[in-house]
Design a protein around this motif. Structure first.
Motif, PDB file in Angstrom:
ATOM      1  N   HIS A  24      38.018  32.836  46.859  1.00  0.00           N
ATOM      2  CA  HIS A  24      38.941  32.316  45.858  1.00  0.00           C
ATOM      3  C   HIS A  24      40.326  32.909  46.139  1.00  0.00           C
ATOM      4  O   HIS A  24      40.690  33.963  45.622  1.00  0.00           O
ATOM      5  CB  HIS A  24      38.472  32.681  44.456  1.00  0.00           C
ATOM      6  N   PHE A  25      41.077  32.236  46.987  1.00  0.00           N
ATOM      7  CA  PHE A  25      42.384  32.745  47.371  1.00  0.00           C
ATOM      8  C   PHE A  25      43.330  32.769  46.171  1.00  0.00           C
ATOM      9  O   PHE A  25      43.329  31.864  45.338  1.00  0.00           O
ATOM     10  CB  PHE A  25      42.991  31.876  48.478  1.00  0.00           C
ATOM     11  N   GLY A  26      44.136  33.816  46.126  1.00  0.00           N
ATOM     12  CA  GLY A  26      45.166  33.896  45.095  1.00  0.00           C
ATOM     13  C   GLY A  26      44.694  34.383  43.745  1.00  0.00           C
ATOM     14  O   GLY A  26      45.508  34.562  42.834  1.00  0.00           O
ATOM     15  N   GLU A  27      43.390  34.611  43.570  1.00  0.00           N
ATOM     16  CA  GLU A  27      42.879  35.084  42.288  1.00  0.00           C
ATOM     17  C   GLU A  27      43.086  36.599  42.157  1.00  0.00           C
ATOM     18  O   GLU A  27      43.146  37.320  43.149  1.00  0.00           O
ATOM     19  CB  GLU A  27      41.386  34.764  42.146  1.00  0.00           C
ATOM     20  N   LYS A  28      43.188  37.070  40.936  1.00  0.00           N
ATOM     21  CA  LYS A  28      43.352  38.497  40.706  1.00  0.00           C
ATOM     22  C   LYS A  28      42.106  39.258  41.143  1.00  0.00           C
ATOM     23  O   LYS A  28      40.988  38.789  40.987  1.00  0.00           O
ATOM     24  CB  LYS A  28      43.635  38.762  39.225  1.00  0.00           C
TER      25      LYS A  28
ATOM     26  N   GLY B 197      32.871  34.813  45.276  1.00  0.00           N
ATOM     27  CA  GLY B 197      34.158  34.403  45.819  1.00  0.00           C
ATOM     28  C   GLY B 197      35.305  35.285  45.371  1.00  0.00           C
ATOM     29  O   GLY B 197      36.465  35.008  45.678  1.00  0.00           O
ATOM     30  N   ARG B 198      35.010  36.371  44.656  1.00  0.00           N
ATOM     31  CA  ARG B 198      36.040  37.281  44.142  1.00  0.00           C
ATOM     32  C   ARG B 198      36.063  38.581  44.955  1.00  0.00           C
ATOM     33  O   ARG B 198      35.126  38.895  45.695  1.00  0.00           O
ATOM     34  CB  ARG B 198      35.782  37.607  42.668  1.00  0.00           C
ATOM     35  N   GLU B 199      37.132  39.344  44.764  1.00  0.00           N
ATOM     36  CA  GLU B 199      37.256  40.659  45.378  1.00  0.00           C
ATOM     37  C   GLU B 199      37.126  41.725  44.299  1.00  0.00           C
ATOM     38  O   GLU B 199      37.655  41.571  43.197  1.00  0.00           O
ATOM     39  CB  GLU B 199      38.588  40.804  46.097  1.00  0.00           C
ATOM     40  N   PHE B 200      36.450  42.826  44.626  1.00  0.00           N
ATOM     41  CA  PHE B 200      36.188  43.889  43.672  1.00  0.00           C
ATOM     42  C   PHE B 200      36.795  45.203  44.159  1.00  0.00           C
ATOM     43  O   PHE B 200      36.734  45.533  45.338  1.00  0.00           O
ATOM     44  CB  PHE B 200      34.676  44.080  43.494  1.00  0.00           C
TER      45      PHE B 200
END
Length: 344
Positions: free
Chosen positions: A23-27, A332-335
């Motif tokens: 998910h590009f550009g997500e917080k 799809g997120r970064e942690f």
């Protein structure tokens, strides 16, 4: 400069931890307990079957924290196995009942080079390989080579086996830029310190060269391009997703409170394995779990050898790295852990 940075959702477009559906550009998700976040994510997504395996993986993870290193590879492997099942189910990927990996030990002295792992053509690991774009081709590798190809224990490997070539080159400010004159876009990153030198260019994987667009920094770029058309962002981000998946086969990260990215060197290195950290760690931990379960005396002897610190580092750090990677692939997120240093 001969290029400009591409902005997306208020941030520079860059590389992402997830390989398949980022998910590009997500917080960034700042979270104290990734296990809990993903469990809630699965509940919201009505993924009860996946959630069952995720909770099992969490229980096995907790067990690794209280058992000695001779015993902890067994629950660590089942943590990896069940977390992988949860991800595959959540993504709708079919897989067989077999684990997809086997191992054996060659006769002789106690050595990581005498412990072998084979990637099977079917089963859970094969499904993970296929999902990540890797071939489940039945290749066989030594435990030594598997650990050599993992960035988060590479320093321990280098200090243990000093004759080994450095495999991972640290990069800074990775991002996607586009030409001032055309729609062509490409990946760039900065080399710093001792790596900011012409001799480093010869170590880069095929398809990379020096980027001369910023004379104040020593930068590298990927030769392959894709089209970025600002007036058609949905199609442009779709093209970048395909570009990004192949890019991530060469660029790897270490999880933590900072974003630490590395490019895996190229060249004719027999021990180089073109696979992701997820599949390599899965295979390596499977072998250690076999030793822990069937021949614990042999595993104990490994901790009496010069590579004992390397093994300890892998057993200690692999569960957290695997959790971070598989969670990103699933959601799809970064942690990252909360704190000022992890905020954008």
């Amino acid at each position: 400069m001969a290029f400009v940075e591409i902005g997306f959702k208020g941030n520079p477009l860059t590389i992402h931890k997830a390989i398949t559906h980022p998910h590009f550009g997500e917080k960034t998700v700042l979270v104290t307990d990734t296990w809990d976040y993903v469990d809630l994510w699965l509940r919201r997504s009505n993924q009860e079957k996946a959630r069952f395996f995720w909770q099992q993986a969490h229980s096995f993870y907790d067990a690794t924290r209280v058992l000695p290193k001779i015993a902890s590879p067994l629950p660590a492997y089942y943590c990896f196995l069940n977390a992988t099942k949860a991800m595959l189910i959540a993504k709708g990927v079919n897989f067989g009942d077999q684990h997809g990996v086997s191992g054996y030990t060659s006769p002789g002295r106690t050595s990581l080079s005498n412990e072998f792992v084979k990637f099977q053509a079917g089963g859970i690991l094969a499904a993970l390989c296929t999902h990540l774009g890797e071939p489940p081709n039945g290749s066989t590798h030594s435990l030594a080579d598997l650990l050599y190809n993992l960035p988060y224990v590479h320093r321990a490997y280098d200090l243990t086996f000093e004759s080994a070539k450095e495999l991972f080159i640290p990069i800074a400010s990775p991002r996607i830029v586009k030409s001032n004159k055309t729609h062509e876009a490409w990946f760039v990153a900065e080399l710093q310190g001792k790596y900011a030198a012409q001799k480093t260019l010869a170590k880069l994987p095929k398809g990379y060269e020096q980027e001369l667009g910023d004379p104040d920094k020593f930068m590298i770029r990927r030769k392959k391009r894709f089209n970025w058309i600002g007036s058609d962002r949905p199609a442009s981000i779709g093209r970048y997703r395909s570009y990004h998946q192949t890019l991530r086969s060469q660029v790897h990260y270490i999880c933590g409170s900072q974003r630490l990215w590395y490019i895996k060197r190229g060249g004719n290195i027999p021990a180089l394995i073109p696979r992701s950290s997820l599949t390599l760690a899965f295979a390596a931990m499977h072998k250690l779990s076999e030793l822990s379960r069937y021949t614990p005396d042999r595993l104990a002897r490994h901790f009496e050898c010069q590579h004992n610190w390397l093994l300890s580092e892998f057993i200690e750090s692999a569960p957290d790295q695997f959790l971070d990677e598989i969670s990103s692939e699933m959601t799809g997120r970064e942690f990252m852990p909360p704190g000022r240093s992890s905020r954008k």
